[in-house]
Design an enzyme around this catalytic site. Sequence first.
Site, PDB file in Angstrom:
ATOM      1  CE  LYS A   1      33.527  13.471 -53.308  1.00  0.00           C
ATOM      2  NZ  LYS A   1      33.248  12.188 -53.945  1.00  0.00           N
TER       3      LYS A   1
ATOM      4  CD  GLN B   1      35.940  10.662 -50.006  1.00  0.00           C
ATOM      5  OE1 GLN B   1      35.155  10.539 -49.065  1.00  0.00           O
ATOM      6  NE2 GLN B   1      35.565  10.475 -51.261  1.00  0.00           N
TER       7      GLN B   1
HETATM    8  N1  PMP Z   1      39.150  13.714 -54.768  1.00  0.00           N
HETATM    9  C1  PMP Z   1      38.678  12.728 -53.990  1.00  0.00           C
HETATM   10  C2  PMP Z   1      39.561  12.120 -52.941  1.00  0.00           C
HETATM   11  C3  PMP Z   1      37.373  12.272 -54.190  1.00  0.00           C
HETATM   12  O1  PMP Z   1      36.910  11.267 -53.429  1.00  0.00           O
HETATM   13  C4  PMP Z   1      36.574  12.873 -55.190  1.00  0.00           C
HETATM   14  C5  PMP Z   1      35.158  12.393 -55.437  1.00  0.00           C
HETATM   15  N2  PMP Z   1      35.041  11.007 -55.652  1.00  0.00           N
HETATM   16  C6  PMP Z   1      37.115  13.897 -55.953  1.00  0.00           C
HETATM   17  C7  PMP Z   1      38.401  14.291 -55.713  1.00  0.00           C
HETATM   18  C8  PMP Z   1      36.352  14.578 -57.047  1.00  0.00           C
HETATM   19  O2  PMP Z   1      35.207  15.184 -56.570  1.00  0.00           O
HETATM   20  P1  PMP Z   1      34.136  15.786 -57.613  1.00  0.00           P
HETATM   21  O3  PMP Z   1      33.789  14.662 -58.539  1.00  0.00           O
HETATM   22  O4  PMP Z   1      33.021  16.206 -56.753  1.00  0.00           O
HETATM   23  O5  PMP Z   1      34.813  16.906 -58.314  1.00  0.00           O
END
Ligand code: PMP
Length: 429
Positions: free
Chosen positions: A231, A208
């Site tokens: 993201k 984030q």
């Molecule tokens: N850590 C945080 C703080 C996140 O916001 C997210 C995604 N929601 C993730 C880890 C995991 O990311 P991903 O699902 O793309 O592996």
Amino acid sequence: DRAAIPALDAHSFPILQQEAHPGKRLVYLDSAATSQKPQCVLDALLRFYTRDNANVHRGAYALSARATDAFEAARAAVAGFLNARNSVEVVFTRNATEAINTVAYAWGLMGGRLRAGDEILLTVMEHHANLVPWQMIAARTGAVLRHVPLDPHTQLLDMEAFRRLLTDRTKLVALPHVSNVLGSVQPVAEVVRLAHAAGALVLVDACQSVPHMPVDVQALDCDWLVASGHKMCAPSGIGILYGKERVLTDEMQPFLGGGEMIENVYWHRSTYAGLPHKFEAGTPATADAVALAEAVRYLSKDLGGMPRVHQFERQMARYLYESLSQFREVTVHGPSWEAAGADGRAALCAFTIRDVHPNDISAIVDLEGIAIRSGHHCAQPLHRDVLKVPGSARASAYVYNSSEDIDALVRALHGAVEMLGAQLTLVPL
Ligand code: PMP
């Protein structure tokens, strides 16, 4: 009476040019879950498959060399974006989750760095991606998990408690740079300094932060940092694991075996390739990596660079926070604007409305074309035991949003709450 904030760039995102429902413009406020993609990234993906596609690191023919060059150039672009010393410090994974699992297995288990009684120090705000892998490794090694609490008054990370929990048993500290629920920015450089002084390594979950602000791995001095391409305007299926060269080389052993990651293979044993390939078994997500490099170029050049993106998002963070916290019945979780301080909150608010279920909120505002998330946002323990709510609604902004989008959300929230027989009243100034 507040000044309107125009989007940095709403025109480059074709998906946003559609209506969510007949007559209702799509207002996308769920970028903390995944971002939309600009045309240039979509073009890069199509261009790669149209002109450059071949398997990397294998063929001696020109097309394969071109694909390999594009893939390795993408690695260099990501390394530059994060200010890594050397592009071999960037390992491509599927997503941030896989990047964290790679550290957990390759360092904690295969690398033998965690033993019975060693401690892994996390925070209570972890996304499940930075909690469940450590539970799995702890179960196998006998290591113990500890969780740094929040200051109950400010909902900021309790640094006093962190200092107390950090001992010579602590082998690893892992924390989010920006919480995907609280919106708070953690003092990562300070955490790293204290952890290193105690002899622990630090993993930063930067999912984030990397899409939204300048992130410099050398300035943070963290040992690992992870992020997800999807993201930050890139396709899904590509993630980033940054690791210090020394740590990747000396302290980690591959846990996925196969093609690409080897040097010589015999019947009963193999030797492994050097960095970063030894952690990239099998055919990588080549086109997605190339499109990630295009996303990095878009953020750095077309949008004017991450300081400009961050400057814009600070305004949006304040606008969003103030828009939601003006109502008596709305609780915005996480630190207040004042407690968080300058740069202390991202453009992301998880909130609950008295007597209203968060799922109802998001379902009803969707009728107005507004996409916000509801649920536990992959942070069940935080919701259950710290915030003490079953879930929350979450609105999160990115470069294509404007203050008008947030005004639309507030109007829709009024409508939703009325539909449910309640109301929103202004907090008296
Ligand atoms: N850590 C945080 C703080 C996140 O916001 C997210 C995604 N929601 C993730 C880890 C995991 O990311 P991903 O699902 O793309 O592996």
